[in-house]
Scaffold this motif. Structure first.
Motif, PDB file in Angstrom:
ATOM      1  N   SER A 276      14.946 105.711  26.186  1.00  0.00           N
ATOM      2  CA  SER A 276      15.780 105.393  27.343  1.00  0.00           C
ATOM      3  C   SER A 276      17.166 104.947  26.876  1.00  0.00           C
ATOM      4  CB  SER A 276      15.095 104.328  28.199  1.00  0.00           C
ATOM      5  OG  SER A 276      15.633 103.058  27.976  1.00  0.00           O
ATOM      6  N   ASP A 277      17.278 104.450  25.658  1.00  0.00           N
ATOM      7  CA  ASP A 277      18.571 104.031  25.111  1.00  0.00           C
ATOM      8  C   ASP A 277      19.253 105.253  24.493  1.00  0.00           C
ATOM      9  OD1 ASP A 277      20.665 103.030  23.563  1.00  0.00           O
ATOM     10  OD2 ASP A 277      19.607 101.180  23.102  1.00  0.00           O
ATOM     11  N   THR A 278      20.196 105.850  25.228  1.00  0.00           N
ATOM     12  CA  THR A 278      20.785 107.120  24.781  1.00  0.00           C
ATOM     13  C   THR A 278      21.591 106.954  23.495  1.00  0.00           C
ATOM     14  OG1 THR A 278      22.629 106.683  26.277  1.00  0.00           O
ATOM     15  CG2 THR A 278      20.906 108.171  27.066  1.00  0.00           C
ATOM     16  N   ASP A 279      22.285 105.813  23.365  1.00  0.00           N
ATOM     17  CA  ASP A 279      23.089 105.605  22.159  1.00  0.00           C
ATOM     18  C   ASP A 279      22.194 105.509  20.930  1.00  0.00           C
ATOM     19  OD1 ASP A 279      25.297 104.760  20.433  1.00  0.00           O
ATOM     20  OD2 ASP A 279      24.383 102.778  20.553  1.00  0.00           O
ATOM     21  N   PHE A 280      21.083 104.797  21.082  1.00  0.00           N
ATOM     22  CA  PHE A 280      20.126 104.642  19.988  1.00  0.00           C
ATOM     23  C   PHE A 280      19.580 106.006  19.571  1.00  0.00           C
ATOM     24  CE2 PHE A 280      15.675 103.947  18.669  1.00  0.00           C
ATOM     25  CZ  PHE A 280      15.858 103.072  17.612  1.00  0.00           C
ATOM     26  N   CYS A 281      19.203 106.824  20.574  1.00  0.00           N
ATOM     27  CA  CYS A 281      18.612 108.129  20.315  1.00  0.00           C
ATOM     28  C   CYS A 281      19.632 109.051  19.640  1.00  0.00           C
ATOM     29  CB  CYS A 281      18.128 108.732  21.630  1.00  0.00           C
ATOM     30  SG  CYS A 281      16.959 110.083  21.437  1.00  0.00           S
ATOM     31  N   GLU A 282      20.864 109.059  20.147  1.00  0.00           N
ATOM     32  CA  GLU A 282      21.896 109.924  19.571  1.00  0.00           C
ATOM     33  C   GLU A 282      22.228 109.510  18.139  1.00  0.00           C
ATOM     34  OE1 GLU A 282      25.077 109.744  22.424  1.00  0.00           O
ATOM     35  OE2 GLU A 282      23.841 110.828  23.878  1.00  0.00           O
ATOM     36  N   SER A 283      22.295 108.200  17.898  1.00  0.00           N
ATOM     37  CA  SER A 283      22.591 107.738  16.533  1.00  0.00           C
ATOM     38  C   SER A 283      21.507 108.194  15.576  1.00  0.00           C
ATOM     39  CB  SER A 283      22.691 106.208  16.478  1.00  0.00           C
ATOM     40  OG  SER A 283      23.484 105.735  17.505  1.00  0.00           O
ATOM     41  N   ARG A 284      20.245 108.108  16.028  1.00  0.00           N
ATOM     42  CA  ARG A 284      19.149 108.524  15.151  1.00  0.00           C
ATOM     43  C   ARG A 284      19.217 110.030  14.881  1.00  0.00           C
ATOM     44  NH1 ARG A 284      14.422 106.171  13.879  1.00  0.00           N
ATOM     45  NH2 ARG A 284      13.312 108.075  14.380  1.00  0.00           N
ATOM     46  N   ARG A 285      19.519 110.790  15.930  1.00  0.00           N
ATOM     47  CA  ARG A 285      19.577 112.243  15.730  1.00  0.00           C
ATOM     48  C   ARG A 285      20.722 112.630  14.813  1.00  0.00           C
ATOM     49  NH1 ARG A 285      19.784 114.593  21.384  1.00  0.00           N
ATOM     50  NH2 ARG A 285      19.789 112.431  22.072  1.00  0.00           N
ATOM     51  N   SER A 286      21.872 111.943  14.960  1.00  0.00           N
ATOM     52  CA  SER A 286      22.984 112.305  14.085  1.00  0.00           C
ATOM     53  C   SER A 286      22.715 111.843  12.664  1.00  0.00           C
ATOM     54  CB  SER A 286      24.305 111.739  14.612  1.00  0.00           C
ATOM     55  OG  SER A 286      24.214 110.352  14.738  1.00  0.00           O
ATOM     56  N   ALA A 287      21.758 110.899  12.504  1.00  0.00           N
ATOM     57  CA  ALA A 287      21.361 110.504  11.148  1.00  0.00           C
ATOM     58  C   ALA A 287      20.269 111.413  10.603  1.00  0.00           C
ATOM     59  CB  ALA A 287      20.898 109.049  11.138  1.00  0.00           C
ATOM     60  N   GLY A 288      19.910 112.451  11.381  1.00  0.00           N
ATOM     61  CA  GLY A 288      18.982 113.444  10.857  1.00  0.00           C
ATOM     62  C   GLY A 288      17.550 113.317  11.339  1.00  0.00           C
ATOM     63  N   HIS A 289      17.268 112.325  12.171  1.00  0.00           N
ATOM     64  CA  HIS A 289      15.897 112.193  12.674  1.00  0.00           C
ATOM     65  C   HIS A 289      15.625 113.263  13.722  1.00  0.00           C
ATOM     66  CE1 HIS A 289      15.148 108.360  10.644  1.00  0.00           C
ATOM     67  NE2 HIS A 289      16.416 108.091  10.898  1.00  0.00           N
ATOM     68  N   ARG A 290      14.410 113.789  13.707  1.00  0.00           N
ATOM     69  CA  ARG A 290      14.071 114.847  14.652  1.00  0.00           C
ATOM     70  C   ARG A 290      12.744 114.555  15.326  1.00  0.00           C
ATOM     71  NH1 ARG A 290      18.358 115.541  14.540  1.00  0.00           N
ATOM     72  NH2 ARG A 290      19.687 117.220  13.823  1.00  0.00           N
ATOM     73  N   GLY A 291      12.609 115.011  16.581  1.00  0.00           N
ATOM     74  CA  GLY A 291      11.364 114.850  17.312  1.00  0.00           C
ATOM     75  C   GLY A 291      10.738 116.188  17.619  1.00  0.00           C
TER      76      GLY A 291
END
Lengths: 187, 289
Positions: B266-281
């Motif tokens: 639900s925290d879009t900033d948290f999710c985007e930061s993780r994705r730009s750091a290479g995390h994938r779901g």
């Protein structure tokens, strides 16, 4: 013309910054904050002047303790704040040295229904150091040290929590907050 | 660009002083709801008028403002409040939690831990935790004065009797410093553990109900519970489908009319930061990046 000078030149911005310093002071008891921008007539300190400009106005009753009840200060407050002056027991804000504010038991401490209807004391000090009291409570991670004019009055004030008065100690351009929620212990 | 037709941060100075006095009393009595003379704001009640007034009273020209609506930076409410203060205060805005000095929030606490120097402003619809148990303000005020919170425990007990567990999942009541029972606003109970011991200042504004309350940093905040039914911070039992995070609070998104769904932070900033750091779901394989 001294009456007209010494206020905020950019009231919205300066009072916003001053409020943030006061908020930080009240939210983190024992942590000294810098508060400048006001140049009130002596013996009113710049920090206390900034507190008045930021919080006091036509809708708050102000008590001037004998130490600060001078014609210059009365004029300055009348021009810049417009606060009605009142007796100690009816005051929303009180201004003076700790000695001049005695007895502090006469200030409003709120009611059980409305503990917010309590006085805020602006206590003028010579300095906010050296530390002579240990503070614990909300706003303090473990403990904080502070310089207080005495401790017993603040112990008694905290004992009636959630009732009680709140204090802002000011010296030159420094401010230190002590809300009623803080537990005080002499060291 | 500041719109010079308005005072800095929209509200007039007398109103800001009044709100500032209420905030300071709220800080002095953590968890107690301070009445204040809420103003008409250029947005309807229910859109964060209380939070906006508290934010306006706190903002300085040097602040960086972040506004989230249920964790998201990009919803109508968040975007328009951010624009409102860009226009009337000329303040910088951001979507990054770590860069913000003032964060106005509707119903979430950011995943990223807050730090000293930050202020979290909550939008509150119903500030009174006892309101749905006792509709009369005169009575709830007396109950707070007498520290009479038995009714709240009865409500939680009835949850257990009916559902086998405390089914209250948001706006979960807390006790502040062993004194006042407080409504943490409709944040999910997942966020409750972040209320206590937080290094940031937390301010709560209810515009329609005309109340302000506060939690100073490092305040003791305990979610109400029973010894045999301890409080549990819960979330959907999934990983985020976009960033793969297993510990963040998730939104469930229906993706079609055949039962398809996905779970995302639900925290879009948290999710985007993780994705730009290479995390994938599950639904964002590497090649889609």
């Amino acid at each position: 013309m001294s009456d007209l000078s010494g206020g905020f030149t950019q009231a919205p911005q300066q009072s916003a910054r001053a409020f943030r310093a006061v908020l930080e002071a009240m939210a983190r008891p024992g942590r000294v904050q810098v508060l400048d921008g006001a140049a009130p007539p002596a013996p009113l300190s710049p920090a206390a002047g900034a507190v008045l400009l930021t919080l006091v106005d036509q809708s708050t009753r102000l008590y001037l303790a004998p130490s600060h009840d001078t014609p210059e200060i009365r004029h300055w407050i009348a021009f810049h704040c417009g606060a009605p002056l009142t007796e100690a027991d009816a005051a929303d804000f009180a201004l003076g040295t700790w000695e001049a504010l005695q007895p502090v038991a006469r200030f409003a401490i709120g009611t059980p229904d409305y503990p917010d209807r309590s006085a805020t004391l602006i206590v003028e000090c010579d300095a906010l150091a050296p530390a002579n009291a240990r503070l614990t409570g909300p706003g303090i991670e473990t403990e904080a040290l502070a310089h207080l004019p005495e401790t017993s009055a603040f112990v008694a004030n905290h004992a009636s929590f959630p009732l009680g008065f709140d204090c802002l100690f000011t010296a030159q351009d420094q401010v230190l907050g002590l809300p009623r929620s803080t537990e005080v212990e002499a060291i | 660009m500041t719109d010079h037709a308005y005072n800095f941060a929209y509200l007039d100075e007398a109103t800001k002083r009044m709100i500032r006095r209420a905030i300071l009393k709220g800080i002095a009595v953590p968890g107690y709801q301070v009445p204040f003379a809420s103003r008409e704001m250029p947005m309807p009640y229910g859109w964060g008028t209380g939070g906006v007034q508290v934010t306006a009273a706190c903002l300085t020209p040097e602040d960086t403002l972040k506004v989230i609506d249920q964790g998201a930076d990009d919803t109508t409410n968040a975007v328009s409040i951010r624009k409102f203060f860009e226009r009337t205060g000329g303040v910088e805005t951001t979507t990054h939690t770590s860069e913000a000095s003032v964060i106005q929030t509707r119903h979430r606490i950011p995943e990223e831990p807050l730090r000293e120097g930050q202020i979290l402003v909550y939008q509150v619809p119903i500030p009174e935790p006892l309101r749905f148990l006792e509709p009369r303000e005169s009575e709830t005020r007396k109950m707070h004065a007498l520290e009479e919170y038995g009714l709240m425990h009865v409500k939680l007990y009835e949850d257990i009797a009916r559902h086998g567990e405390i089914s209250t999942s948001y706006a979960y009541p807390v006790n502040v410093e062993g004194r006042y029972v407080m409504d943490p606003s409709p944040i999910p109970k997942f966020d409750n553990p972040k209320l206590g011991g937080n290094p940031a200042i937390q301010l709560f504004g209810a515009g329609r109900e005309q109340r302000i309350y506060a939690l100073p940093p490092f305040t003791e905040v305990v979610s109400l519970d029973f010894e045999d039914h301890p409080f549990q911070a819960s979330k959907a039992d999934h990983d985020c489908d976009l960033c793969g995070c297993a510990t963040s609070y998730l939104d469930e998104v229906i993706t079609d009319d055949r039962g398809g769904r996905m779970f995302v932070c639900s925290d879009t900033d948290f999710c985007e930061s993780r994705r730009s750091a290479g995390h994938r779901g599950r639904l964002s394989p590497e090649e889609m990046a």
